[in-house]
Write an enzyme that holds these catalytic residues in place. Sequence first.
Site, mmCIF file in Angstrom:
data_model
loop_
_atom_site.group_PDB
_atom_site.id
_atom_site.type_symbol
_atom_site.label_atom_id
_atom_site.label_comp_id
_atom_site.label_asym_id
_atom_site.label_seq_id
_atom_site.Cartn_x
_atom_site.Cartn_y
_atom_site.Cartn_z
ATOM 1 N N HIS A 18 46.684 48.077 52.464
ATOM 2 C CA HIS A 18 45.681 48.464 53.456
ATOM 3 C C HIS A 18 46.106 49.709 54.203
ATOM 4 C CE1 HIS A 18 43.874 48.453 57.538
ATOM 5 N NE2 HIS A 18 42.775 48.178 56.846
ATOM 6 N N LEU A 79 47.753 39.249 51.183
ATOM 7 C CA LEU A 79 48.044 37.819 51.112
ATOM 8 C C LEU A 79 46.829 36.985 50.750
ATOM 9 C CD1 LEU A 79 50.374 37.595 54.231
ATOM 10 C CD2 LEU A 79 51.060 37.515 51.834
#
Length: 399
Positions: A18, A79
């Site tokens: 990200h 995740l």
Amino acid sequence: MTQLDSLPDNSGILICGHGSRAKIAEEEFSLLASGLRSRYPDLHIEYGFLEYSAPNIHMALDRLIENGVKNIYAVPGMLFRATHAQNDIPSVLMTYMDKHPGLTIKYGQELGLHDEMIQAFQFRILEALGRDSPPSAGELYDTMLVVVGRGTSVAAANAEASKLTRIVAENLGFGWCETVYSGVTFPSVGRGLEMAVKLGFKRIVVAPYFLFSGRLIGRINAYIEKVAAENPDIEFHTADYLRDQSHVINTFVARIQETITGPENSSDLMQDFRNRLAAGKVTVHHHHAEFQPEAEKHSESDQRHWKENRQTDAHSHNHPHANARDHSHSHDHSHGHSHHHEPYRHIAHPHGPRTMIGENICCCFMSQFPADVVEEEMALRAVKEKSTDENRIPQCKKS
């Protein structure tokens, strides 16, 4: 040897992140690529970010093309399957591929609750407790686990964090567990910790399920320090975030391999069962619905009892023992329950099934408990009831 060892020279790996305004997060993310390169030095491996950090995903893709890569296997370094992994990264990859004829990009899945990720998380938790091996049942019943998830607007991703909490709490045998979130959803870290200290545990482990450091980790630690200072009688332990722990690298290898070959088909439950049975990963215990030889059949009275219970308890379960409170018949008849279950590892957990002992429950259920657990629980009940009875006596009546 894995599929990564035999990829052609025109293949490359891309780890997609990200990005963060914190420089340390960018640096720590690069360690993932370094860890993979150390295992596969002949592979073209790059990493890139959606925003905030460099290199961005476009720059990483450019590097791979410059090295003659035509087939790229990309995986999200995230995740859970939230918006970035589901929408943003594949959008960037698809747009880039459309602009480069002859280039193929296959996109894999997030790290998720892969067994290796669970192992990585448990390693950090045990590390925080100063342990190098898992505890035996009972050692952590006096300790509470609080897992901190990132928090997202995708409910399913938040649920995965709660699922992780339950798995780890049961694997390691904590006395209680809760999941809190650093942003977007509830409960927040601060409010969650304020509630946690009210449960009476004298030791609390706070474990952030994060890959890297950054502002959120700093904010989480500040909350922990604040609540710990306000509750000096509670022992707090803070677990480290995951980083490039070896089990994390193992997960990336597994996800990349799945991207290359495709994950095993698990939608066919019958075939899945066959595969696990052949691999020795499953043992069949239940035989309730299988044909029983004549000697093993229920007696006529048992059959009648079953029919009666089926009519009265159909709303709950078709098993004759479904209604525990009405279960007053004798057990001298045969049920054909010839299978044997290993005792549940945490059968003696102070907040578990033992709290139902003495509540007029089915003897089939009671038979699960070792005698010492039953005796201990009944003794505790007697002490508690005596204390309660004494408290009911008015002060003026006490001698």
